[in-house]
Design a protein around this motif. Structure first.
Motif, PDB file in Angstrom:
ATOM      1  N   THR A  80       0.831  -1.208   0.000  1.00 55.00           N
ATOM      2  CA  THR A  80       0.000   0.000   0.000  1.00 55.00           C
ATOM      3  C   THR A  80       0.856   1.244   0.000  1.00 55.00           C
ATOM      4  N   ASP A  81       1.888   1.274   0.836  1.00 54.97           N
ATOM      5  CA  ASP A  81       2.780   2.428   0.936  1.00 54.97           C
ATOM      6  C   ASP A  81       4.018   2.002   1.705  1.00 54.97           C
ATOM      7  N   ILE A  82       5.021   2.894   1.724  1.00 56.95           N
ATOM      8  CA  ILE A  82       6.215   2.655   2.536  1.00 56.95           C
ATOM      9  C   ILE A  82       5.966   3.341   3.869  1.00 56.95           C
ATOM     10  N   ASP A  83       5.333   2.604   4.757  1.00 51.34           N
ATOM     11  CA  ASP A  83       4.839   3.122   6.031  1.00 51.34           C
ATOM     12  C   ASP A  83       5.199   2.140   7.140  1.00 51.34           C
ATOM     13  N   PRO A  84       4.799   2.398   8.380  1.00 50.93           N
ATOM     14  CA  PRO A  84       5.170   1.460   9.453  1.00 50.93           C
ATOM     15  C   PRO A  84       4.776   0.011   9.178  1.00 50.93           C
ATOM     16  N   GLY A  97       8.709  -5.755   4.614  1.00 49.82           N
ATOM     17  CA  GLY A  97       8.520  -5.194   3.284  1.00 49.82           C
ATOM     18  C   GLY A  97       9.750  -5.210   2.415  1.00 49.82           C
ATOM     19  N   ILE A  98      10.906  -4.928   2.995  1.00 49.59           N
ATOM     20  CA  ILE A  98      12.124  -4.890   2.182  1.00 49.59           C
ATOM     21  C   ILE A  98      12.425  -6.269   1.593  1.00 49.59           C
ATOM     22  N   ALA A  99      12.278  -7.306   2.391  1.00 45.22           N
ATOM     23  CA  ALA A  99      12.514  -8.659   1.887  1.00 45.22           C
ATOM     24  C   ALA A  99      11.503  -9.030   0.802  1.00 45.22           C
ATOM     25  N   ARG A 100      10.256  -8.608   0.958  1.00 44.59           N
ATOM     26  CA  ARG A 100       9.236  -8.906  -0.048  1.00 44.59           C
ATOM     27  C   ARG A 100       9.524  -8.181  -1.362  1.00 44.59           C
ATOM     28  N   VAL A 101       9.979  -6.938  -1.257  1.00 45.50           N
ATOM     29  CA  VAL A 101      10.321  -6.190  -2.468  1.00 45.50           C
ATOM     30  C   VAL A 101      11.509  -6.835  -3.173  1.00 45.50           C
ATOM     31  N   ARG A 102      12.503  -7.226  -2.408  1.00 38.04           N
ATOM     32  CA  ARG A 102      13.669  -7.864  -3.013  1.00 38.04           C
ATOM     33  C   ARG A 102      13.280  -9.175  -3.716  1.00 38.04           C
ATOM     34  N   ALA A 103      12.428  -9.937  -3.080  1.00 38.27           N
ATOM     35  CA  ALA A 103      11.999 -11.202  -3.682  1.00 38.27           C
ATOM     36  C   ALA A 103      11.220 -10.954  -4.974  1.00 38.27           C
ATOM     37  N   ALA A 104      10.375  -9.915  -4.973  1.00 37.06           N
ATOM     38  CA  ALA A 104       9.605  -9.591  -6.182  1.00 37.06           C
ATOM     39  C   ALA A 104      10.515  -9.130  -7.308  1.00 37.06           C
ATOM     40  N   LEU A 105      11.548  -8.380  -6.964  1.00 39.40           N
ATOM     41  CA  LEU A 105      12.525  -7.959  -7.971  1.00 39.40           C
ATOM     42  C   LEU A 105      13.234  -9.163  -8.579  1.00 39.40           C
ATOM     43  N   GLU A 106      13.687 -10.040  -7.721  1.00 37.03           N
ATOM     44  CA  GLU A 106      14.434 -11.202  -8.193  1.00 37.03           C
ATOM     45  C   GLU A 106      13.573 -12.128  -9.042  1.00 37.03           C
ATOM     46  N   ALA A 107      12.264 -12.145  -8.732  1.00 38.22           N
ATOM     47  CA  ALA A 107      11.343 -12.994  -9.497  1.00 38.22           C
ATOM     48  C   ALA A 107      10.805 -12.298 -10.746  1.00 38.22           C
ATOM     49  N   ASP A 108      11.247 -11.057 -10.991  1.00 38.58           N
ATOM     50  CA  ASP A 108      10.810 -10.275 -12.160  1.00 38.58           C
ATOM     51  C   ASP A 108       9.286 -10.109 -12.174  1.00 38.58           C
ATOM     52  N   ARG A 129       4.298   8.554   7.740  1.00 40.34           N
ATOM     53  CA  ARG A 129       3.627   8.266   9.010  1.00 40.34           C
ATOM     54  C   ARG A 129       4.440   7.473  10.030  1.00 40.34           C
ATOM     55  N   PRO A 130       5.718   7.788  10.247  1.00 48.02           N
ATOM     56  CA  PRO A 130       6.416   7.130  11.372  1.00 48.02           C
ATOM     57  C   PRO A 130       5.769   7.545  12.683  1.00 48.02           C
ATOM     58  N   SER A 131       5.838   6.683  13.685  1.00 44.92           N
ATOM     59  CA  SER A 131       5.253   7.063  14.973  1.00 44.92           C
ATOM     60  C   SER A 131       6.103   8.101  15.678  1.00 44.92           C
ATOM     61  N   SER A 132       7.406   8.163  15.354  1.00 47.30           N
ATOM     62  CA  SER A 132       8.265   9.148  16.006  1.00 47.30           C
ATOM     63  C   SER A 132       9.507   9.428  15.158  1.00 47.30           C
ATOM     64  N   ILE A 133      10.038  10.632  15.360  1.00 49.46           N
ATOM     65  CA  ILE A 133      11.342  11.012  14.815  1.00 49.46           C
ATOM     66  C   ILE A 133      12.183  11.431  16.008  1.00 49.46           C
ATOM     67  N   VAL A 134      13.183  10.641  16.332  1.00 50.53           N
ATOM     68  CA  VAL A 134      14.039  10.892  17.491  1.00 50.53           C
ATOM     69  C   VAL A 134      15.385  11.382  16.972  1.00 50.53           C
ATOM     70  N   CYS A 135      15.864  12.489  17.524  1.00 45.02           N
ATOM     71  CA  CYS A 135      17.077  13.130  17.018  1.00 45.02           C
ATOM     72  C   CYS A 135      18.149  13.179  18.100  1.00 45.02           C
ATOM     73  N   VAL A 136      19.382  12.991  17.676  1.00 42.34           N
ATOM     74  CA  VAL A 136      20.520  13.053  18.585  1.00 42.34           C
ATOM     75  C   VAL A 136      21.264  14.359  18.328  1.00 42.34           C
ATOM     76  N   GLY A 137      21.491  15.131  19.386  1.00 44.65           N
ATOM     77  CA  GLY A 137      22.179  16.406  19.260  1.00 44.65           C
ATOM     78  C   GLY A 137      23.640  16.306  19.656  1.00 44.65           C
ATOM     79  N   MET A 138      24.450  17.186  19.082  1.00 46.78           N
ATOM     80  CA  MET A 138      25.873  17.300  19.434  1.00 46.78           C
ATOM     81  C   MET A 138      26.587  15.960  19.395  1.00 46.78           C
TER      82      MET A 138
END
Length: 283
Positions: free
Chosen positions: A30-34, A41-52, A71-80
């Motif tokens: 549906t989308d690249i979402d949670p 999802g990444i493994a499924r996409v790779r398998a679909a690519l390999e299977a043409d 739509r990530p549930s959070s964006i956590v940032c590290v400072g300094m």
């Protein structure tokens, strides 16, 4: 393999690019979402690519490039998190990761304009390595274990309004980090297996003049250590984003002016693409 979302704002199409060819992922996801990350999802996409099994997306080269996730549930940032950047702000390198949060509503595409309200007089750029979490992560056993929870990596711009962040913060940096569009991401997510996060060159320019130029090997806290330490205090969900910090060379240093109407901000991160954003002051 590169995961992208192409098309108008709010109507982006999920795509995978392989050997320069963009394939339409709508028959598969549906989308690249949670949910995409939570269900392998990444493994499924790779398998679909390999299977043409995927079809090329017509007109992809002419489409707007959106943020590569939504739509990530959070964006956590590290400072300094780069010693030289800590010094240019007048601070000592931290003993533990310094964190703040950004709202998911700040996410924008890598080439979308930076629209500033007229009171945003101290807007600043920050090129950063972004981490996309692939599985629920709470109390990771070690830095090595932390890396096991990474789905992929993405280039981010942690835009900051320093007046709101520092002068009117009330003690929290997040106030100066959450104007709309203040987290450009993209152009793609590259799977973790294809990236060495500990040795990437990251750079930024304003109006063609170099600003930042560093390596992720200079991170005080590595990606794995960030996930290990932070997951002792919070649980990350699939699709969450961690921004790992920015190197020296920002306007806060006093060496460069803050962003002004018409300025062009460009960022680049080795293997993860390039941003180009034009600053616009909106009434």
């Amino acid at each position: 393999m590169e995961l992208l979302r192409l098309g108008p704002i709010g109507h982006e199409i999920p795509v995978v690019r392989d050997d320069g060819v963009c394939f339409d992922l709508r028959p598969l996801i549906t989308d690249i979402d949670p949910n995409f990350f939570a269900t392998g999802g990444i493994a499924r996409v790779r398998a679909a690519l390999e299977a043409d099994e995927l079809t090329e997306l017509d007109g992809a080269a002419e489409m707007r490039i959106g943020a590569p996730l939504t739509r990530p549930s959070s964006i956590v940032c590290v400072g300094m998190n780069y010693a030289a950047h800590a010094r240019e702000t007048g601070a000592e390198p931290p003993e533990h990761p310094v964190i703040f949060f950004k709202m998911p509503s700040t996410i924008s595409g890598p080439n979308d304009p930076i629209e500033l309200p007229p009171y945003a007089t101290k807007a600043d750029w920050e090129v950063e390595l972004g981490v996309v979490i692939g599985s629920r992560t709470f109390r990771a056993a070690s830095a090595e274990d932390g890396l096991n929870h990474v789905a992929g990596y993405v280039l981010g711009n942690d835009l900051s309004e320093r007046r709101l962040q520092i002068e009117e913060s009330g003690g929290q940096w997040s106030k100066g980090k959450n104007l709309p569009g203040f987290t450009p991401l993209g152009p793609w997510i590259r799977p973790a297996a294809e990236v060495d996060p500990g040795n990437l060159r990251l750079r930024s320019w304003v109006n063609g003049e170099a600003r930042q130029d560093s390596l992720t090997s200079d991170l005080i806290f590595s990606v794995g250590e960030i996930i290990h330490q932070l997951s002792q205090a919070m649980a990350f969900e699939p699709g969450d984003v961690i921004l790992t910090g920015t190197p020296q060379g920002v306007a806060l240093s006093g060496k460069y002016p803050y962003l002004a109407d018409g300025d062009v901000v460009e960022l680049e991160l080795e293997g993860l693409g390039r941003h180009r954003q034009v600053v616009t002051i909106t009434e």
